[in-house]
Structures are given as C-alpha cells and as structure tokens.
Design a protein around this motif. Structure first.
Motif, mmCIF file in Angstrom:
data_model
loop_
_atom_site.group_PDB
_atom_site.id
_atom_site.type_symbol
_atom_site.label_atom_id
_atom_site.label_comp_id
_atom_site.label_asym_id
_atom_site.label_seq_id
_atom_site.Cartn_x
_atom_site.Cartn_y
_atom_site.Cartn_z
ATOM 1 N N PHE A 41 -1.572 -1.524 -0.258
ATOM 2 C CA PHE A 41 -2.232 -0.582 0.653
ATOM 3 C C PHE A 41 -2.570 0.677 -0.126
ATOM 4 O O PHE A 41 -1.921 1.010 -1.112
ATOM 5 C CB PHE A 41 -1.388 -0.290 1.902
ATOM 6 N N THR A 42 -3.617 1.354 0.319
ATOM 7 C CA THR A 42 -4.114 2.518 -0.410
ATOM 8 C C THR A 42 -3.737 3.815 0.288
ATOM 9 O O THR A 42 -3.408 3.832 1.472
ATOM 10 C CB THR A 42 -5.648 2.465 -0.560
ATOM 11 N N TRP A 43 -3.833 4.883 -0.465
ATOM 12 C CA TRP A 43 -3.531 6.225 0.011
ATOM 13 C C TRP A 43 -4.432 6.590 1.185
ATOM 14 O O TRP A 43 -5.599 6.213 1.234
ATOM 15 C CB TRP A 43 -3.766 7.194 -1.143
ATOM 16 N N ARG A 44 -3.864 7.288 2.154
ATOM 17 C CA ARG A 44 -4.626 7.793 3.300
ATOM 18 C C ARG A 44 -4.403 9.287 3.415
ATOM 19 O O ARG A 44 -3.369 9.814 3.003
ATOM 20 C CB ARG A 44 -4.167 7.119 4.598
ATOM 21 N N LYS A 45 -5.349 9.942 4.001
ATOM 22 C CA LYS A 45 -5.290 11.393 4.177
ATOM 23 C C LYS A 45 -4.042 11.803 4.960
ATOM 24 O O LYS A 45 -3.425 12.834 4.679
ATOM 25 C CB LYS A 45 -6.564 11.864 4.894
ATOM 26 N N VAL A 46 -3.651 10.984 5.914
ATOM 27 C CA VAL A 46 -2.481 11.278 6.743
ATOM 28 C C VAL A 46 -1.219 11.366 5.878
ATOM 29 O O VAL A 46 -0.300 12.123 6.175
ATOM 30 C CB VAL A 46 -2.305 10.181 7.819
ATOM 31 N N TRP A 47 -1.187 10.574 4.797
ATOM 32 C CA TRP A 47 -0.025 10.533 3.920
ATOM 33 C C TRP A 47 -0.114 11.540 2.777
ATOM 34 O O TRP A 47 0.656 11.472 1.814
ATOM 35 C CB TRP A 47 0.130 9.134 3.335
ATOM 36 N N GLU A 48 -0.990 12.496 2.880
ATOM 37 C CA GLU A 48 -1.230 13.442 1.800
ATOM 38 C C GLU A 48 0.039 14.166 1.362
ATOM 39 O O GLU A 48 0.296 14.327 0.170
ATOM 40 C CB GLU A 48 -2.288 14.456 2.251
ATOM 41 N N ARG A 49 0.851 14.595 2.307
ATOM 42 C CA ARG A 49 2.042 15.383 1.988
ATOM 43 C C ARG A 49 3.283 14.524 1.719
ATOM 44 O O ARG A 49 4.250 15.012 1.153
ATOM 45 C CB ARG A 49 2.350 16.338 3.132
ATOM 46 N N CYS A 50 3.265 13.276 2.139
ATOM 47 C CA CYS A 50 4.480 12.459 2.027
ATOM 48 C C CYS A 50 4.239 11.117 1.339
ATOM 49 O O CYS A 50 4.955 10.153 1.583
ATOM 50 C CB CYS A 50 5.085 12.241 3.404
ATOM 51 N N TRP A 51 3.244 11.027 0.474
ATOM 52 C CA TRP A 51 2.891 9.756 -0.167
ATOM 53 C C TRP A 51 4.070 9.160 -0.939
ATOM 54 O O TRP A 51 4.259 7.947 -0.963
ATOM 55 C CB TRP A 51 1.695 9.967 -1.097
ATOM 56 N N ASP A 52 4.919 9.984 -1.520
ATOM 57 C CA ASP A 52 6.058 9.480 -2.279
ATOM 58 C C ASP A 52 7.085 8.774 -1.397
ATOM 59 O O ASP A 52 7.791 7.876 -1.855
ATOM 60 C CB ASP A 52 6.743 10.610 -3.041
ATOM 61 N N GLY A 86 -12.533 3.968 -4.494
ATOM 62 C CA GLY A 86 -12.023 2.936 -5.382
ATOM 63 C C GLY A 86 -10.945 3.421 -6.327
ATOM 64 O O GLY A 86 -10.211 2.623 -6.904
ATOM 65 N N ASN A 87 -10.811 4.708 -6.486
ATOM 66 C CA ASN A 87 -9.829 5.280 -7.403
ATOM 67 C C ASN A 87 -8.591 5.839 -6.703
ATOM 68 O O ASN A 87 -7.785 6.513 -7.346
ATOM 69 C CB ASN A 87 -10.469 6.384 -8.245
ATOM 70 N N LEU A 88 -8.436 5.572 -5.409
ATOM 71 C CA LEU A 88 -7.268 6.072 -4.686
ATOM 72 C C LEU A 88 -6.022 5.301 -5.130
ATOM 73 O O LEU A 88 -6.101 4.114 -5.462
ATOM 74 C CB LEU A 88 -7.464 5.900 -3.173
ATOM 75 N N PRO A 89 -4.864 5.955 -5.123
ATOM 76 C CA PRO A 89 -3.628 5.263 -5.523
ATOM 77 C C PRO A 89 -3.253 4.176 -4.516
ATOM 78 O O PRO A 89 -3.551 4.270 -3.324
ATOM 79 C CB PRO A 89 -2.581 6.372 -5.544
ATOM 80 N N THR A 90 -2.591 3.144 -5.001
ATOM 81 C CA THR A 90 -2.147 2.042 -4.141
ATOM 82 C C THR A 90 -0.656 1.814 -4.336
ATOM 83 O O THR A 90 -0.085 2.189 -5.351
ATOM 84 C CB THR A 90 -2.904 0.740 -4.453
ATOM 85 N N LYS A 91 -0.054 1.173 -3.337
ATOM 86 C CA LYS A 91 1.357 0.759 -3.373
ATOM 87 C C LYS A 91 1.457 -0.624 -2.757
ATOM 88 O O LYS A 91 0.537 -1.079 -2.064
ATOM 89 C CB LYS A 91 2.230 1.707 -2.540
ATOM 90 N N MET A 92 2.590 -1.271 -2.958
ATOM 91 C CA MET A 92 2.868 -2.555 -2.319
ATOM 92 C C MET A 92 3.798 -2.307 -1.134
ATOM 93 O O MET A 92 4.803 -1.593 -1.261
ATOM 94 C CB MET A 92 3.546 -3.515 -3.299
ATOM 95 N N CYS A 93 3.474 -2.886 -0.001
ATOM 96 C CA CYS A 93 4.305 -2.759 1.199
ATOM 97 C C CYS A 93 5.623 -3.501 0.968
ATOM 98 O O CYS A 93 5.622 -4.641 0.480
ATOM 99 C CB CYS A 93 3.562 -3.333 2.402
ATOM 100 N N LEU A 94 6.732 -2.893 1.329
ATOM 101 C CA LEU A 94 8.043 -3.508 1.143
ATOM 102 C C LEU A 94 8.295 -4.656 2.107
ATOM 103 O O LEU A 94 9.139 -5.504 1.847
ATOM 104 C CB LEU A 94 9.143 -2.457 1.303
ATOM 105 N N VAL A 95 7.566 -4.715 3.220
ATOM 106 C CA VAL A 95 7.792 -5.749 4.223
ATOM 107 C C VAL A 95 6.859 -6.935 4.028
ATOM 108 O O VAL A 95 7.292 -8.063 3.832
ATOM 109 C CB VAL A 95 7.644 -5.170 5.652
ATOM 110 N N CYS A 96 5.562 -6.681 4.068
ATOM 111 C CA CYS A 96 4.585 -7.777 3.983
ATOM 112 C C CYS A 96 4.112 -8.044 2.561
ATOM 113 O O CYS A 96 3.411 -9.021 2.311
ATOM 114 C CB CYS A 96 3.395 -7.510 4.895
ATOM 115 N N GLU A 97 4.505 -7.184 1.641
ATOM 116 C CA GLU A 97 4.174 -7.308 0.216
ATOM 117 C C GLU A 97 2.670 -7.344 -0.061
ATOM 118 O O GLU A 97 2.206 -7.977 -0.985
ATOM 119 C CB GLU A 97 4.868 -8.528 -0.385
ATOM 120 N N ARG A 98 1.904 -6.662 0.754
ATOM 121 C CA ARG A 98 0.461 -6.518 0.551
ATOM 122 C C ARG A 98 0.178 -5.131 -0.017
ATOM 123 O O ARG A 98 0.892 -4.176 0.292
ATOM 124 C CB ARG A 98 -0.294 -6.669 1.865
#
Length: 108
Positions: free
Chosen positions: A22-33, A8-20
């Motif tokens: 989404f939360t951080w995933r392990k796969v994005w650990e190195r490139c979340w920015d 519940g405490n993972l960072p979230t962002k808004m998708c630029l396409v669908c504007e929904r």
C-alpha cells in the motif's frame, strides 16, 4: 511529503495482515512510521487476532500446565468441577429472573 512528488514515487509498505503493498496517503502524513495496515478492515482483523492471542496467554491455554507431577491439558483443568459426586449448587434453586418454582398447581 513535498507537494511536487509524483504519485509513482510515493513510499510504499507491506500490510502486516493481508501482505499486500500500500502507498502513502495524505491522511498518514504525520504518522506514516506507525502505519502497519492498509485499511480499517485489516486493522480490525489484526486487533481481533492480537486480542485472541492475549486471551489464550492469560488463560494458560497456550501451554499445558503441570500439577502434582502430572501434565494436565487446559481443557481438563476444571473437569473436577463437574464430577457427578459433587452437589450442584443451582439444583432446586429458583431462576435468576425471580420466577417461582412450579408446584404442580394450576392457575385459576
């Protein structure tokens, strides 16, 4: 991400396409920015839209052009190429596949 963080405490962002969101995933650990889209589908849609916009800009379709003091819309720029007075360079020429012209004679 440290291993002790609750889901519940993972960072979230808004998708630029669908504007929904989404939360951080392990796969994005190195490139979340650099992550801007929530899925491969949104990523493909964004790429498709960007490519279409780039094609319009390169072809000049984004804005009308001005030639000899007249405003010419992009769809009318090459209209002179299809005048009835100009000779068709492919009129009477053989096709590209190398087929011969029909001479009216029947095969035996």
């Amino acid at each position: 991400m440290p291993p002790g963080i609750a889901k519940g405490n993972l960072p979230t962002k808004m998708c630029l396409v669908c504007e929904r969101p989404f939360t951080w995933r392990k796969v994005w650990e190195r490139c979340w920015d650099e992550v801007n889209t929530c899925s491969d589908r949104c990523k493909a849609e964004r790429k498709k839209t960007k490519n279409a916009e780039n094609r319009q800009v390169r072809s000049g379709a984004a804005a009308p052009t001005q030639a000899q003091g007249l405003i010419v819309m992009p769809d009318q720029e090459h209209q002179h190429l299809h005048d009835s007075t100009s000779a068709d360079p492919f009129d009477g020429a053989s096709s590209r596949d190398g087929a011969k012209k029909k001479t009216g004679q029947k095969r035996k």
